[in-house]
Each structure stands twice: as C-alpha cells, then as structure tokens.
Write a protein that holds these residues in place. Structure first.
Motif, short mmCIF file in Angstrom:
data_model
loop_
_atom_site.label_atom_id
_atom_site.label_comp_id
_atom_site.label_asym_id
_atom_site.label_seq_id
_atom_site.Cartn_x
_atom_site.Cartn_y
_atom_site.Cartn_z
N VAL A 253 -24.48 98.17 22.70
CA VAL A 253 -25.80 98.43 22.13
C VAL A 253 -26.18 97.31 21.16
CG1 VAL A 253 -27.11 99.99 20.66
CG2 VAL A 253 -25.56 100.92 22.38
N SER A 255 -25.17 94.28 20.88
CA SER A 255 -25.38 92.94 21.39
C SER A 255 -26.68 92.82 22.17
CB SER A 255 -24.19 92.52 22.28
OG SER A 255 -24.11 93.35 23.41
N GLY A 256 -27.39 93.93 22.32
CA GLY A 256 -28.64 93.90 23.10
C GLY A 256 -29.77 93.17 22.40
N GLY A 257 -29.85 93.31 21.08
CA GLY A 257 -30.93 92.64 20.37
C GLY A 257 -32.29 93.27 20.63
N TRP A 258 -33.33 92.53 20.31
CA TRP A 258 -34.69 93.05 20.48
C TRP A 258 -35.00 93.35 21.94
CZ3 TRP A 258 -38.07 94.91 17.11
CH2 TRP A 258 -38.03 94.49 15.77
N LYS A 261 -30.40 91.85 27.28
CA LYS A 261 -29.89 90.73 28.08
C LYS A 261 -30.52 90.68 29.45
CE LYS A 261 -25.50 91.08 25.63
NZ LYS A 261 -24.10 91.52 25.69
N ALA A 287 -29.42 100.09 26.54
CA ALA A 287 -29.77 99.43 25.28
C ALA A 287 -29.33 97.98 25.28
CB ALA A 287 -29.12 100.16 24.11
N GLU A 288 -28.22 97.70 25.96
CA GLU A 288 -27.72 96.32 26.01
C GLU A 288 -28.63 95.45 26.90
OE1 GLU A 288 -23.91 95.79 27.81
OE2 GLU A 288 -23.72 93.71 27.14
N GLY A 291 -32.56 96.12 25.54
CA GLY A 291 -32.78 95.84 24.13
C GLY A 291 -33.34 97.01 23.33
N PHE A 292 -33.63 96.71 22.07
CA PHE A 292 -34.18 97.72 21.17
C PHE A 292 -35.52 98.24 21.71
CE2 PHE A 292 -36.77 98.65 17.30
CZ PHE A 292 -36.05 99.75 16.87
N ALA A 295 -34.87 100.61 24.59
CA ALA A 295 -34.27 101.85 24.13
C ALA A 295 -35.32 102.72 23.44
CB ALA A 295 -33.12 101.56 23.17
N MET A 296 -36.19 102.08 22.64
CA MET A 296 -37.21 102.85 21.93
C MET A 296 -38.27 103.38 22.89
SD MET A 296 -36.11 103.19 19.01
CE MET A 296 -37.48 104.09 18.31
N LEU B 40 -30.54 102.68 16.01
CA LEU B 40 -30.65 101.63 17.03
C LEU B 40 -31.12 100.33 16.40
CD1 LEU B 40 -32.18 103.54 20.09
CD2 LEU B 40 -30.06 102.20 20.09
N LEU B 43 -28.23 98.69 14.61
CA LEU B 43 -27.25 98.09 15.52
C LEU B 43 -27.83 96.87 16.23
CD1 LEU B 43 -25.62 101.14 17.34
CD2 LEU B 43 -24.56 99.68 15.64
N GLN B 44 -29.03 97.07 16.78
CA GLN B 44 -29.51 96.08 17.74
C GLN B 44 -30.25 94.92 17.09
OE1 GLN B 44 -31.37 99.02 20.75
NE2 GLN B 44 -30.25 97.47 21.91
N VAL B 45 -30.93 95.20 15.99
CA VAL B 45 -31.72 94.14 15.39
C VAL B 45 -31.02 93.60 14.13
CG1 VAL B 45 -33.97 93.52 14.46
CG2 VAL B 45 -33.80 95.16 16.35
N ASN B 47 -27.92 94.06 13.00
CA ASN B 47 -26.55 93.56 13.17
C ASN B 47 -26.31 92.91 14.53
OD1 ASN B 47 -25.36 94.26 10.64
ND2 ASN B 47 -25.53 96.40 11.28
N ASN B 48 -27.39 92.46 15.11
CA ASN B 48 -27.28 91.91 16.46
C ASN B 48 -26.29 90.75 16.54
OD1 ASN B 48 -28.93 89.55 18.34
ND2 ASN B 48 -28.10 91.39 19.28
N PHE B 51 -22.64 91.96 16.61
CA PHE B 51 -22.22 92.60 17.86
C PHE B 51 -22.27 91.65 19.04
CE2 PHE B 51 -23.15 96.49 15.41
CZ PHE B 51 -21.96 97.14 15.61
N ALA B 52 -23.24 90.73 19.01
CA ALA B 52 -23.31 89.75 20.09
C ALA B 52 -22.04 88.92 20.11
CB ALA B 52 -24.54 88.86 19.92
N ALA B 53 -21.54 88.60 18.91
CA ALA B 53 -20.30 87.82 18.82
C ALA B 53 -19.13 88.64 19.36
CB ALA B 53 -20.04 87.41 17.37
N ALA B 55 -19.31 91.01 21.58
CA ALA B 55 -19.44 91.09 23.04
C ALA B 55 -18.94 89.80 23.67
CB ALA B 55 -20.89 91.35 23.43
#
Lengths: 386, 644
Positions: A253, A255-258, A261, A287-288, A291-292, A295-296, B40, B43-45, B47-48, B51-53, B55
C-alpha cells in the motif's frame, strides 16, 4: 399464512404501474456504483492473472473465473430486482431453514485450508455458502424486526433477534469462519440500531459482549485466530511469521504513492511477496497499483453505494425494506472498514472479504442478490413523502 | 409469521423510522471511511518514500557473485586444476518443514545415491542460519538435477544450482601438495565472514589450495538481483561491483619429475612391501620443490566432488594416514643421515680436522653399557671421510662427545632442524633436537653421555621431518645457504601478469667455513665410492649422499627394533662421470648442484637400504639411464638390522 390471499393484490399492484414509473423508481446510481466496483474487481483479477504468469485468459485464471462470476452475478441481480421482494417475507422461515441447512452441509462436506470446512464445490467451482448466509440473515432479521416495529424498546424483542441469529452464527463459527461470524454480529447490531431498539439495552448488550471477550479469547478462539488478531498490533515483531502478511501488505500500500505503479505493475504481487493477494488482501495490490487516488475512488464508490442503500431504506414505506437496507448497509460498511483496515494495518486479520473487489463468486453473487432485492424494494414503493 | 404482506394502504402509512438513527448511521459510515482515507494518505502519500524503499528492498537484494577461482599450474605450465560447472543440490532448512524432513531426505538420498545420514549431517552441520543454503551434493548428474528441479512440491526446500567445482587433473599424484576445496565449516565461517565468505562457500581446505586461499579466491562481486518471496532469483538488475577472478599459481613442482618420483617410490614400496614412504626432489640453489610424493595417497577429486562420510572415515581411519603429508607433517628419527650435523660440527668447531683419525671399534663403553657400532668389527683408524663413508657409529659417538649436546644442537639448528622450514603448506611440524636444557625442562634431569652418543647418530631424542632433512642436504650441496623450501614459483593475475615473482628465501647462511662443507660433500661422495650404497657408484652420473637406518618403536621378541630407511643424495650440475674426474670428487667439491633427492621408507625392515634403491631408480628415470642398476635382492623384507 396469508401469502396466497395476498398474491393477486400484489400482481395487480405490479401490473398497474407503468414501465416508466418502475424505471424511475429503480435506483440507477446503485447499479452504476456496483458495476464500477465490479469492474475494479475484474481489473484486479486481470492484474493478478498476469502476475501469475500464465496470462489473463489462461484456462482457470482468476480473471476468467471473475468474468464468469460477474455474468452470473449480473443475472442474479436482474432476477432479484424483478422478483417481488415481498415473497421473502412469506418465505422467511423456509429461507431460515435453507440457511441453517446450507451451513450444516458446509460443515459436513465442505473443504478448506488447514482442516477448516468453508467451501462446497458446485459444478467444479468452490462456493462459500457463508457469504449467501449473510444475505439470508439480513432477510430473516428484516422480516423479524419489521414485524415488531415500534416494539423494539422491549428487551425480549432484542433477545428474540439475537436468538434468531444464534444458530447460523454458531454454525459459521464452527467452520471455523471468524470473519463471517463477525459480519453476522455487525448485521445484527446495525439492524437492531436502525430498528429503533432501545439504546439502553443495545448498549448493555454491547457491554456484555465486551465483558465476554476474555472468555471468548480463552475458550473459543483458535491459536491461529489469536495470532492473526494480535499480529496487527505489532507486525514487525515477527516479520517472517504471522506479521508477514501485514508487513508486506503495508509495504504494498505504502509504495503505491499518489497514482500507483500502474495496473499489473505491483512488485509485491508480481514477486509473490504478498500471500493470499488474490483474496482478502487484494485491496493492498489495488492500492499499490492504482495509488492513493485509486484507493480513494474505490472507498468513495463504497460510501456512495452505502448512501444509496440507506436512501432506499429511508424511502421504503415497507419497514421490511428499511430493515433490509439497514442490514445491507451494515454489512457493506463493516466489510469495507474491516477489510481495508486490515490491509492498512489498523484492524486485525479476520478473513473478511471486500465486496466486489475480493475475488470469489459467493461474495459477489451475495452482494448482487442483496442489491437486487434492494432495487426490488425501490421499484415496489411509491416515492416517500419527505 | 405475523409480518405478512398487507395492503397498499398500510404500506403507504409512515413506517416507523428514526431520522436521527439514519443520521447516526450515515455519520458512522462517513467516519469509518474517513479513518480509512486518513490512514491511506499516511501510508501512501506521507510515507511513500519509506515504503517504496522497502518494496524495492523486497524486490532487489544484494547478492554475492562468486569470483572465478584461480587455476594452479606446474612449473612448465601444465594445468593441475580446472574449474568445471557442476550441478549442486542444496537445501534451505527454513523451507523444509520438520515433519517432512525424513521423507525429503529419504527421497533425496535415493535420487542422489547418498546415505540419508550424510544428508542429515550436512543439514545439521550448516554453519549459517536456517535461511542459508546447505550444500548436499555436488557433481550431480544433469538428468537427476533436472528431475529434482521439477519436483519442488515433493522436495520442499531443495534447490538445484550450478556452481563451479574444482577438477584436479593430476588427482592422487599431487593431492597432498595441491590439496582440495570443500564447504566452509562453522569455525572457518566465524573467522572469514568479515572477508565476505558465505555460509555455503567453498574454500581451500588443505595443500596449496588452503595456503594460497586468499590469492586463489579472488574477490566476490555484488549484484542487485530481483528475487521473489521464495528467494528465487528472477533477474539481475544491476552489477554493483563485478567479481575479480582469483590469481593463478605456478608451482615449483615438475609433474614429470613428480611422476618419476612416484614411480620410483611405488616400485620400492611394492617390491619391499612397505606401507608408507616419501620421495622429494629439490633444487638446492633456490629451495624450489620439484617433486613431493607421499604415499599412500588419496584422490583430492573425491573431496571436490563431495566425499561421503563413509569414504571419509575410511581415509581417516587408515593406519597409514593417506590424508597426511608425511614429508612435512610427521617427524621421524633421522638415523645416520644426521651424521652430517655431527661431522660438520666437529670440523667447524675444530674438534677434528679433515685428516684427524679416530679409532673405530665394535663398541664404546660408558660404565656398564656398551654402545655398539653397526659393524661389529669397527673400521679401524678412520678420518671423517672414512667414518662418514662407512657410517661408523663409534666414530660419530666420539665426535658427538667432543662437541657436547648443546654444540651438537647448535649445529643441528644451523641446518634447520628443530624448527619449521616455513614451506608454503599447512600442517608442518617442527621436529625436535635435544639440548641439556630441553632435557631438564621436559624430563627433569640432565642429558646423559650415552644420550649424547645417540644424538650424534640421529637416534634417541632426535626427530626430524623429511623436508628438514632434504633442506639440510640442500644447504650442504649449495655451499652453505639454507633456503626456505617453496612450492609456488609465481603468482599471476587473471590476465597472466606476474603479480608476485619467485624469489628464493634465505633462512640463513650456515655459520660454517666453506672448506668444512666441501669436506662433508666429499665425505658424502665417499659414501657412494666405498660402495656403502652398493652399486650406486656404477651409475654414469656422480651421486653423493648419505643413507640412514633409524630405529624406532619397540623391540621385537629377539630384541630387534623396527627401522625406517633414509637416503638423501645430491647430484652436481654436470653429473656425467668424466675421465678427468673419475671419482667425481672434483664435481662434488663444487657448489653448483641443482638436484637433491630424498627417499624415506617407513618401517622398511629390508635386507638392504630400500631408500637408496628408490633414489637410484628415480635417478635412472630422471637422467634417462637405460641400464637398470636396481638390486631387487636387497629389498627382501624381514627385519634385517644393520645400522648403515
């Protein structure tokens, strides 16, 4: 039983209304949100099949099975919509017998992982009847509670609802399927609340359940269930053991970012780091990859769907419809929160699927049936006066 | 059922519903989904990056890339070892469920034709963690390897990898010299982990392979590889540092001479029925070892291919110790060969001169004890040339007594006895030379005159290794320089560039006048001339040397001791016997010898000196002498005691 006598009146009622009236009463938003969510689920099935390496269209792939279940679910939705929901009240007790019977059958001949018995193979497809049991539970409770509208201040009526839910609940727990039994609990609580049950007694009941938790913890829960329940508190304590899924899920989740991937580009999924990614943890991959934002969008679709379900319940002049919508809404919001909460590490692992998104025919078909019944309720009411 | 369907009128009545409860329900939905949204977002924005690191770490792991181990050649460029790809079966214990272990081990044992106990031993002796691979079998047949690869479900935790295995071209011929590589053990891993050694690494275990491990290994590289959750390597993402191939070694060993030496020793041993023996050939001008044969031997390829515990136990329990390099790792009494030390010391200390005559007799008496010469008649009045040539014990008893034990020990240490030579092989032992202090320290009493006699003829407390003895005679032959024996000529990098050229290492210049050593060389030539070594003198080349019969162990029923046989010889540079120098005395007076040969026969018990015959046979082969001078009749076995 007045069902036979009532039948001609209903048919007359149905046929007396124009197709246009029916269409206007049909809540297109519910269908739209459900279809879009289903498409998200199919996209994830596609992604997962590609990750499996055999291609999306390989025989028996998650994606192909998803397409098959989606078609069946569509048919179920249409039939449920067309079917006069009022028959459900008539058939409440037979349906109750059917529910208990199916759960008994599952216990007797079902199969599952690690000595559990959760699935029955139907035509070569595994089917988890406890999913269907949720909808049957909503129907039966809606029937019970709507018949006692205005009398829910009584403790006995509350106890009656709980006693009614008891046998299926025990049977599900015996499988053992902790997740479904918790959904049953959420349905009961949500419907009791919406039925106007005395808050005093409801509160007391919830307190009683909380008080009973140590007992349940010690004598009812199995070791693996306890392990799963506690691992979320500190997943890093045992990254290679029980905390593994949670840890990997949060990595997926996070590592997905905005924007994610991109579909099929999950490294956590592609490289099999996330166990059970096709079932309860599929939202992590969603979510990965999406992205955010993605997911939203999915969570937003759920909120909108639950909103429309509640609107249907509000508008229903038939208390059965109100109660059914309350049950369906409770089920959806509970499963959404617990499943996504589990994936993002704020809820314990309980094995509750995310409707539409989690791959699995029983869940999809059950939700389709539930939403179809709600549409059936919608189109069989006049507009409520606000 | 009381809640049966009723008429339209009833339906249109306001149902009993509470707006507040709908509102609360709606708020709960909004609240719960907001919690999900916030989490979310965190986690995703927020601390991205973190977590990306993580992954990426999941996906990409740094993995060591084995370097190509250096190759070993003989002095003429003949490869002694090569790296061959080999299918290796490994087990990751963490992936092998304990309840299936017995089953998996049994299946593997059947597939690999191994003893299940060996597999269990390998798993249990795993020096790494449970997540590290354990080597079960190397050199696995390709079909078996493929079958195992495809049977993942039946063989959980079992993996097949291709790795490089050593193949020793010469096998048993050079096992003790070249050694072998094997799996790293727990203590080795503890010592070498910081240097990048891995739990399933291979390293040199003995011989040159172990001594030059740092050179041969090279430097492991690092690459980022993409792995899935089961640890399966999917692809190489990036080479972080490329591996650097190990350096190659050119040994001083000449395989041809090694073969001659082995042939000569095998002949002597089989003819005389011996169990252990050593033949060494050395260049006294540099300290280079040209041949080092120790028998019985073993096949180092068996170790490189993964030896079974049964085969290993057989080698370890063999009473003749095939795994031991008898040339450096065992010490024996030197017997009469040690008279080099006594004679040199006597001359150098001025106790005797080249012309001093001592009376030799049947025995010398100290109190009630008679010390016999091997020849029960004695040799009459004898100079050093005579005493050494006939190996007169009573002659050297007297010289030893003149020197005293401590001077004798001094001269022994000059020749390198009592200390490791420093040869580039693991497992060398130092031998032992008695002094008065040594005896006081170890046995609590001073040395007795009789023990000085014994020490003067290489008996009693004197113990030496064959490498020490050949090195001492090399110093004699080259005019007084004691070199450190060496097995590696030069070290070359992968491109063939010499990174460490050969340089002779001088241990010491002997504290001996050149004339003394010249006298001793002439004495050694006289050994051959007086036919103490039978018909060795008849060879068309000039050979000088000294034989020895060294008693050891316990007396038999007739009061006879078992004995080893020695012979050490040196050959001048142009060894052909000429009319100008028919005795070869002029040749041995020079210091240009480039060939010293030693033969040692353990517990020989032969009628004649078998070591002499072995050296003779080697020289015939080495110099292409077609006429056969060997005396088969002397190799009859049966404990013929004669101190020669």
């Amino acid at each position: 039983m007045g069902a036979i006598n009532a039948r001609p009146a209903r048919i007359a009622d149905w046929t007396s209304r124009s197709v246009g009236t029916i269409w206007r009463a049909f809540d297109l938003q519910i269908a739209t949100y459900a279809v879009v969510l289903t498409l998200f689920g199919l996209a994830m099935a596609y992604s997962n099949s590609v990750a499996g390496g055999d291609g999306a269209l390989a025989t028996g792939s998650v994606f192909l099975r998803g397409l098959l279940w989606t078609s069946i679910a569509l048919v179920v939705f249409v039939i449920a919509t067309a079917f006069d929901y009022r028959w459900l009240k008539t058939l409440a007790w037979p349906l109750y017998a059917l529910q208990v019977g199916l759960l008994l059958l599952t216990l007797a001949i079902g199969s599952g992982l690690g000595g559990s018995s959760r699935w029955i193979s139907v035509l070569g497809l595994q089917f988890q009847f406890s999913e269907l049991a949720k909808i049957l539970m909503i129907i039966i409770l809606a029937n019970y509670l709507s018949a006692r509208r205005g009398q829910m201040g009584s403790l006995w009526n509350i106890i009656g609802a709980i006693v009614l839910a008891g046998p299926p609940w025990v049977l599900v727990l015996l499988q053992p399927d902790l997740g479904t039994s918790l959904v049953f609990g959420a349905i009961v609580v949500g419907m009791l609340f919406m039925s106007g049950a005395s808050l005093r007694w409801l509160g007391a009941g919830i307190m009683a359940v909380l008080a009973a938790l140590p007992f349940v913890w010690t004598y009812v829960l199995l070791p693996y269930q306890k392990e799963r329940l506690t691992s979320f508190l500190n997943p890093l304590a045992d990254v290679r053991g029980a905390g593994y899924q949670l840890y990997q899920s949060q990595i997926a989740v996070g590592s997905g970012g905005w924007f994610g991937k991109g579909l099929t580009n999950s490294t956590q999924n592609q490289l099999d780091f996330l166990p059970v990614q096709t079932t309860d943890f599929v939202f992590a991959i969603l979510a990965e990859e999406l992205g955010f934002i993605g997911a939203m969008v999915v969570i937003g679709l759920f909120v909108a769907l639950i909103w429309r379900v509640l609107v249907g319940g509000w508008r229903s002049k038939d208390p059965f419809g109100t109660m059914f919508a309350a049950g369906l809404g409770s089920m959806l919001v509970f499963q959404l929160f617990v499943n996504v909460g589990m994936v993002i590490g704020i809820m314990p692992i309980t094995g509750i699927p995310l409707p539409f998104i989690t791959h699995g025919g029983a869940s999809l078909i059950s939700v389709a049936a539930g939403l179809g019944i709600l549409e059936s309720i919608n189109i069989r009411q006049g507009r409520a006066e606000w | 059922m009381s809640a049966r369907t009723t008429g339209l009128a009833e339906q249109q009545a306001m149902p009993d519903r509470s707006p507040i409860r709908f509102l609360v329900f709606g708020l709960v939905v909004v609240l719960l989904s907001s919690i999900l949204g916030v989490r979310l977002f965190m986690l995703q924005v927020a601390n991205n990056v973190h977590f990306a690191a993580l992954a990426e770490t999941n996906r990409a792991v740094d993995q060591a890339v084995a370097s190509t181990r250096g190759v070993i050649y003989d002095r003429n460029g003949l490869p002694l070892v090569s790296n061959v790809p080999s299918y290796t079966v490994k087990i990751r214990p963490a992936d092998l469920p304990e309840d299936r272990r017995a089953d998996v081990v049994a299946r593997l044992a059947a597939l690999l034709n191994l003893n299940p106990a060996d597999i269990n031993i390998a798993i249990d002796a795993n020096p790494g963690s449970r997540f590290d691979l354990v080597r079960i079998a190397t050199n696995v047949d390709e079909n078996v390897a493929n079958f195992i690869s495809e049977s993942q479900l039946d063989l959980p935790g079992v993996e097949v990898v291709v790795e490089s295995r050593r193949e020793y071209a010469t096998g048993p011929l050079l096992s003790q010299v070249v050694g072998y590589t094997g799996p790293i053990n727990e203590s080795e891993l503890a010592a070498l982990r910081a240097e990048g050694y891995l739990p399933d690494d291979l390293l040199g275990k003995t011989g040159v392979e172990a001594e030059y491990e740092a050179q041969l290994r090279g430097t492991y590289g690092v690459e980022k590889v993409e792995k899935d959750a089961t640890g399966r390597k999917l692809q190489v993402l990036q080479t972080v540092t490329p591996p650097v191939a190990g350096n190659s070694l050119d040994l001083t060993i000449d395989v041809q001479q090694q073969k001659y030496a082995q042939q000569a020793l095998e002949w002597g041993m089989s003819t005389a029925g011996l169990k252990r023996g050593v033949v060494m050939v050395m260049n006294p001008q540099t300290g280079e070892i040209l041949a080092m044969v120790t028998l019985p031997t073993y096949d180092n390829n068996a170790f490189a291919q993964g030896i079974s515990s049964a085969d290993y136990a057989k080698l370890v329990n063999d009473p003749n110790k095939p795994l031991t390099n008898h040339a450096i790792s065992e010490q024996f009494p030197p017997g009469s060969t040690y008279k080099l030390v006594t004679g040199t010391g006597g001359l150098a200390d001025g106790k005797i001169s080249k012309t001093t005559q001592l009376i030799t007799s049947a025995f010398l008496q100290l109190g009630a004890t008679k010390f016999f010469d091997w020849n029960r008649k004695g040799f009459g009045a004898c100079t050093i040339l005579c005493g050494f040539a006939h190996s007169s014990d009573t002659f050297f008893f007297q010289v030893a007594a003149m020197l005293g034990i401590d001077r004798l020990a001094y001269w022994a240490s000059q020749f390198g006895f009592g200390a490791k030579t420093g040869i580039d092989l693991p497992g060398e032992v130092p031998g032992s030379i008695p002094t008065n202090q040594w005896k006081l320290d170890t046995l609590g009493e001073p040395i007795y005159p009789g023990e000085v006699y014994q020490a003067g003829i290489g008996q009693g407390y004197d113990v030496v290794t064959p490498i020490q003895l050949i090195n001492a005679y090399a110093a004699l032959a080259n005019g007084g320089t004691l070199y450190q024996p060496q097995l590696v000529r030069d070290v070359k990098d992968a491109a063939g560039k010499i990174v460490q050229p050969f340089a002779p290492k001088v241990l010491r210049k002997l504290d001996v006048p050149a004339s003394v050593l010249e006298t001793m060389r002439q004495a050694a030539r006289n050994v051959v001339l007086v036919r103490h070594t039978y018909n060795l003198v008849d060879l068309p080349i000039v050979v000088a040397g000294k034989s020895g019969t060294a008693e050891f162990g316990l007396k038999d029923s007739q009061g006879r001791l078992p004995f080893h046989s020695w012979f050490v010889a040196f050959i001048p540079k142009d060894p052909t016997v000429t009319a100008k120098d028919p005795t070869g005395m002029a040749a041995v007076s020079r210091t240009d010898s480039d060939l010293v040969v030693l033969a040692f026969a353990y517990d020989s018990g032969t009628k004649g000196n078998v070591a002499t015959e072995i050296v003779k046979y080697f020289l015939q082969l080495r110099f292409g002498i077609t006429k056969d001078y060997r005396n088969f009749n002397l190799l009859v076995r049966g404990n013929f005691y004669q101190s020669n």
